[in-house]
Motif scaffolding. Structure first.
Motif, PDB file in Angstrom:
ATOM      1  N   TYR A  80       0.865  -1.052   0.018  1.00 51.53           N
ATOM      2  CA  TYR A  80       0.040  -0.003  -0.154  1.00 51.53           C
ATOM      3  C   TYR A  80       0.789   1.336   0.162  1.00 51.53           C
ATOM      4  CZ  TYR A  80      -3.712  -3.204   0.993  1.00 51.53           C
ATOM      5  OH  TYR A  80      -4.626  -4.273   0.934  1.00 51.53           O
ATOM      6  N   LEU A  81       2.152   1.278  -0.418  1.00 55.38           N
ATOM      7  CA  LEU A  81       2.979   2.212  -0.474  1.00 55.38           C
ATOM      8  C   LEU A  81       2.689   3.213  -1.465  1.00 55.38           C
ATOM      9  CD1 LEU A  81       6.464   0.591   0.517  1.00 55.38           C
ATOM     10  CD2 LEU A  81       5.034   2.076   2.118  1.00 55.38           C
ATOM     11  N   GLY A  82       2.206   2.728  -2.421  1.00 52.73           N
ATOM     12  CA  GLY A  82       1.691   3.594  -3.718  1.00 52.73           C
ATOM     13  C   GLY A  82       0.505   4.760  -3.432  1.00 52.73           C
ATOM     14  N   TYR A  83       0.159   4.719  -2.083  1.00 54.12           N
ATOM     15  CA  TYR A  83      -0.982   5.781  -1.769  1.00 54.12           C
ATOM     16  C   TYR A  83      -0.319   6.972  -1.134  1.00 54.12           C
ATOM     17  CZ  TYR A  83      -4.332   2.125  -2.978  1.00 54.12           C
ATOM     18  OH  TYR A  83      -5.042   0.964  -3.589  1.00 54.12           O
ATOM     19  N   GLY A  84       0.926   7.084  -1.031  1.00 51.03           N
ATOM     20  CA  GLY A  84       1.646   8.301  -0.312  1.00 51.03           C
ATOM     21  C   GLY A  84       1.606   8.444   1.006  1.00 51.03           C
ATOM     22  N   LEU A  85       1.240   7.348   1.758  1.00 53.34           N
ATOM     23  CA  LEU A  85       1.237   7.169   3.444  1.00 53.34           C
ATOM     24  C   LEU A  85       2.471   6.705   3.912  1.00 53.34           C
ATOM     25  CD1 LEU A  85      -2.550   5.981   3.491  1.00 53.34           C
ATOM     26  CD2 LEU A  85      -1.767   8.484   3.541  1.00 53.34           C
ATOM     27  N   PRO A  86       2.795   7.368   5.016  1.00 55.58           N
ATOM     28  CA  PRO A  86       4.059   6.803   5.624  1.00 55.58           C
ATOM     29  C   PRO A  86       3.944   5.371   5.921  1.00 55.58           C
ATOM     30  CG  PRO A  86       3.097   8.826   6.674  1.00 55.58           C
ATOM     31  CD  PRO A  86       1.973   8.420   5.731  1.00 55.58           C
ATOM     32  N   HIS A  87       5.284   4.685   5.458  1.00 58.55           N
ATOM     33  CA  HIS A  87       5.144   3.189   5.773  1.00 58.55           C
ATOM     34  C   HIS A  87       4.969   2.981   7.055  1.00 58.55           C
ATOM     35  CE1 HIS A  87       7.697  -0.674   4.673  1.00 58.55           C
ATOM     36  NE2 HIS A  87       6.326  -0.925   4.709  1.00 58.55           N
ATOM     37  N   ALA A  88       5.503   3.425   8.124  1.00 56.63           N
ATOM     38  CA  ALA A  88       5.366   3.169   9.655  1.00 56.63           C
ATOM     39  C   ALA A  88       4.009   3.337  10.105  1.00 56.63           C
ATOM     40  CB  ALA A  88       6.276   4.048  10.531  1.00 56.63           C
ATOM     41  N   ASP A  89       3.258   4.287   9.389  1.00 61.04           N
ATOM     42  CA  ASP A  89       1.668   4.291   9.922  1.00 61.04           C
ATOM     43  C   ASP A  89       1.111   3.072   9.285  1.00 61.04           C
ATOM     44  OD1 ASP A  89       2.283   6.615  11.108  1.00 61.04           O
ATOM     45  OD2 ASP A  89       1.273   7.908   9.838  1.00 61.04           O
ATOM     46  N   LEU A  90       1.316   2.657   7.966  1.00 60.79           N
ATOM     47  CA  LEU A  90       0.513   1.649   7.421  1.00 60.79           C
ATOM     48  C   LEU A  90       1.015   0.348   8.293  1.00 60.79           C
ATOM     49  CD1 LEU A  90       1.558   2.240   3.704  1.00 60.79           C
ATOM     50  CD2 LEU A  90      -0.757   2.341   4.598  1.00 60.79           C
ATOM     51  N   ILE A  91       2.239   0.096   8.819  1.00 63.68           N
ATOM     52  CA  ILE A  91       2.611  -0.964   9.644  1.00 63.68           C
ATOM     53  C   ILE A  91       1.827  -0.809  10.862  1.00 63.68           C
ATOM     54  CG2 ILE A  91       4.352  -2.197  10.788  1.00 63.68           C
ATOM     55  CD1 ILE A  91       6.247  -1.490   8.541  1.00 63.68           C
ATOM     56  N   GLN A  92       1.730   0.443  11.423  1.00 62.39           N
ATOM     57  CA  GLN A  92       0.874   0.292  12.790  1.00 62.39           C
ATOM     58  C   GLN A  92      -0.477  -0.149  12.668  1.00 62.39           C
ATOM     59  OE1 GLN A  92       1.374   1.048  15.786  1.00 62.39           O
ATOM     60  NE2 GLN A  92      -0.890   1.418  16.021  1.00 62.39           N
ATOM     61  N   GLU A  93      -1.113   0.392  11.615  1.00 62.59           N
ATOM     62  CA  GLU A  93      -2.454   0.092  11.424  1.00 62.59           C
ATOM     63  C   GLU A  93      -2.669  -1.248  11.201  1.00 62.59           C
ATOM     64  OE1 GLU A  93      -5.212   1.897  11.937  1.00 62.59           O
ATOM     65  OE2 GLU A  93      -3.809   3.814  12.181  1.00 62.59           O
TER      66      GLU A  93
END
Length: 295
Positions: A80-93
């Motif tokens: 989901y990195l292609g949506y421009g959101l921080p990788h750390a936040d994606l992992i956190q969620e």
């Protein structure tokens, strides 16, 4: 039944902190390297841990189940990195989804945790992407969400979809062709400068947009009300928040530069990233209520 023990390294304490705090090990690369060192569980070990948690509410067993599957969250979040959101936040969620999966996991059903948890992980990340992606109301129905997360991968090229491709995607995802066209337009739309550049020969939008002075009286009143809400409504909404909540909202949603990540604010206030997310969610709810009253 003899219970299998699981030896995990690095220390459980440091990795348990990393569950809710991906940056606690330093950089995101350090976090990923650490979780990839966690040993995989055998089916017997996984079953034993799951039974200990379900039957005795053994939190140590739940922690070991979560730690051994952190690499799965990293792998899913990377998609989901292609949506421009921080990788750390994606992992956190995704970690939140993993913990929810462990809480509900029933080993007696004969399914491995990895198969069960991936749906919970994706669900949490999907919700996060929908909440934070810059396109307003990009996906509000079930069909739109299905298109939002599948359209990119199903397009055969970067060009506009052909009628045949639209029909194929429509049938594959069981959605209307109209929905496919609309979602493609939303996802491929680009920003355009109002005045253009001096070296451009084409007319800029400012050359052909209608005169604002020609608005009808009702349109003028609506625009004034909207401007008032944007200029003073946000300020009033921020005033209902306590200092910590206001700082989080301003850093995340109204920054002068780059927006702060959950982890950066967690470090600032000395709490977990999940706690920052909870405060942010409640603060946004209060602001929506205040803005609704102002409208």
């Amino acid at each position: 039944m003899t219970q299998n023990t699981v030896s995990l390294s690095p220390s459980p304490q440091s990795m348990a902190l990393a569950i809710s705090n991906p940056g606690s090990l330093g950089t995101i690369d350090a976090y990923i390297a650490a979780v990839n060192q966690m040993p995989m569980l055998t089916a017997e070990q996984e079953t034993a841990l799951a039974l200990r948690y379900r039957e005795r509410e053994d939190l140590d067993a739940a922690r070991d189940l979560v730690l051994s599957h952190l690499r799965l969250v990293v792998a899913v979040a990377r998609q989901y990195l292609g949506y421009g959101l921080p990788h750390a936040d994606l992992i956190q969620e995704g970690n939140v989804g993993l913990m929810k999966a462990v809480k509900r996991f029933d080993p007696s059903r004969g399914v491995r945790l990895v198969s069960f948890a991936i749906h919970w992980i994706k669900a949490e990340i999907h919700e996060y992407v929908i909440r934070n992606w810059r396109m307003v109301k990009v996906a509000t129905t079930k069909a739109q969400r299905k298109l939002f997360f599948n359209l990119r991968s199903m397009k055969q090229s970067g060009d506009t979809l052909t009628p045949d491709e639209i029909e194929h995607i429509s049938h594959a995802l069981n959605v209307r062709e109209q929905d496919v066209r609309e979602m493609e337009m939303r996802m491929t739309g680009r920003e355009m400068a109002l005045d253009g550049r001096d070296d451009e020969d084409d007319y800029a939008p400012s050359a052909w947009l209608s005169d604002e002075g020609a608005e009808e009286p009702t349109q003028v009143l609506e625009r004034r009300a909207r401007d008032e809400l944007q200029s003073t409504g946000i300020t009033r909404a921020l005033d209902v928040l306590d200092p910590r909540s206001r700082r989080i909202i301003e850093a995340r949603w109204l920054p002068e530069g780059d927006s702060a990540t959950l982890q950066e604010l967690a470090n600032e206030f000395g709490v977990s990233a999940e706690r920052i997310r909870q405060i942010e969610s409640r603060a946004l709810g209060k602001m929506r209520g205040e803005l609704a009253q102002a409208a």
